[in-house]
Design an enzyme around this catalytic site. Structure first.
Site, PDB file in Angstrom:
ATOM      1  CE  LYS A  61      -4.384  -1.691   1.599  1.00  0.00           C
ATOM      2  NZ  LYS A  61      -5.549  -1.565   2.439  1.00  0.00           N
ATOM      3  CE  LYS A 120      -6.444  -7.401  -1.543  1.00  0.00           C
ATOM      4  NZ  LYS A 120      -6.820  -7.041  -0.168  1.00  0.00           N
ATOM      5  CE  LYS A 164     -13.458  -2.719   1.047  1.00  0.00           C
ATOM      6  NZ  LYS A 164     -12.284  -2.847   1.929  1.00  0.00           N
TER       7      LYS A 164
END
Ligand code: AQP
Length: 342
Positions: free
Chosen positions: A118, A201, A204
């Protein structure tokens, strides 16, 4: 489940950091419902404090929290049988999160692959909260002394860290206070991959809406996204081993299996030799049949946001009744004076 001295209790959460995806549904939500229906005590949470580790528009955060709660209920979570609430309404999470910041080691946190993914090359500029995320997650779980945590495969490392925190806390203070939690990572779709890249992956927060199926997508959008999903020119093989180097094909087979409640082997047996021109429409029909009732029910529930807030508030009261005494005991164990109201 295990013969632990701790009462079996399930905890899990989902971040309202965007609309929920098929990955959240198959990897988490669907299995949360199964655990509830097995009659185990289940505590489920919209983890809004985790969501703000990356900046969220406040109005959208409220909307996404309600929408997430609506998804839980539409998918089959019964707020009378499960405890359903949003994290920030139970302050025990933040309080225990701080204690665990003082238990977890910098080196442990530095090894977390989700933080590295991230933060990317921007690690100097992301929030401290994003780095500390796994210790708040450990607090979410251990504030309830939960013994089992159903999650997708991406959360495995965070759960190992939760175990390390529980063990270190118990050792540091010479107590047998926290259970060492068991991750529950099972089913055909523990890691649903992006529809645009079978090595990434489904998420969202992926900038591409085409990469995921949202629980708010209508039937046409779902069918279109599946039709356009990246694949390869080969037909489906007659054994799973031959999907090893075909991540996109493997992903669609796993999604089919999880939606149908079959094993990937059964799906391969049914579709051996089929072209994607045949398999994709079958998958689209199945996805629409399973997801459309949930989407419609979510839409209905979202007509009455104050009812959702009421459910979350009642869930928070029930959650607080479990977590407060546990966190108060933690304060006693670590040596904090608690003399108010005496
Ligand atoms: N693609 C996935 N396949 C299977 N399970 C998944 N989960 C998430 N994505 C997949 C599972 O859903 C639960 C809630 O996850 P989360 O929302 O708290 O955080 P996340 O894992 O970081 O999910 P996202 O969608 O990727 O969120 P963003 O984009 O905000 O980071 C967990 O049990 C997770 O394993």
């Amino acid at each position: 489940m295990s013969a632990s001295p701790f009462k079996t209790r399930i905890f899990s959460g989902i971040q309202p950091s965007g609309g929920l995806t098929l990955g959240n549904y198959l990897g988490a939500l669907k299995r949360f419902v199964e655990k509830q229906d097995e009659g185990i005590e289940t505590v489920y949470c919209m983890v809004d404090m985790h969501a703000i580790t990356v900046w969220q528009d406040p109005a959208k955060l409220r909307q996404q929290t309600r929408e997430g709660a609506a998804a839980f209920i539409a998918a089959g979570i019964d707020p009378a049988r499960s405890i359903l609430f949003n994290q920030s309404q139970v302050t025990a999470h933040a309080e225990l999160g701080w204690i665990f910041n003082c238990i977890a080691r910098m080196g442990w946190m530095s090894r977390m692959t989700q933080f590295k993914d991230k933060a990317g090359k921007n690690s100097e500029n992301v929030s401290l909260g994003l780095f500390a995320y796994p210790s708040l997650m450990a607090a979410d779980i251990l504030a309830y002394k939960a013994t089992h945590v159903p999650v997708g495969d991406d959360q495995k490392q965070h759960l190992e860290l939760c175990r390390d925190i529980a063990i270190k806390f118990n050792n540091d203070y010479g107590v047998d206070f926290f259970p060492v939690v068991e991750p529950v990572i099972e089913g055909a779709a523990t890691r649903v991959m992006s529809l645009r890249d079978g090595t990434k992956k489904m998420s969202k927060s992926d900038p591409s809406d085409q990469s995921r199926i949202n629980l708010t997508d209508d039937a046409d959008t779902i069918a279109k996204k599946i039709r356009k999903a990246k694949t390869d020119p080969e037909p489906l093989p007659d054994n799973l081993n031959d999907l090893k180097d075909r991540p996109e094909a493997k992903n669609l087979v796993n999604i089919y299996a999880a939606l149908a409640g079959h094993t990937p082997e059964q799906v391969i047996a049914d579709f051996a030799g089929a072209q994607f021109g045949t398999f994709k429409p079958a998958l689209a029909d199945l996805a629409v049949a399973k997801l459309e009732p949930i989407t419609l029910e979510m839409n209905r529930l979202m007509q009455d946001p104050s009812e959702i807030d009421r459910i979350l508030g009642q869930g928070a009261d029930r959650a607080e009744a479990i977590a407060r005494p546990i966190v108060d005991q933690v304060y006693d164990i670590v040596g904090m004076i608690r003399s108010r109201g005496r």
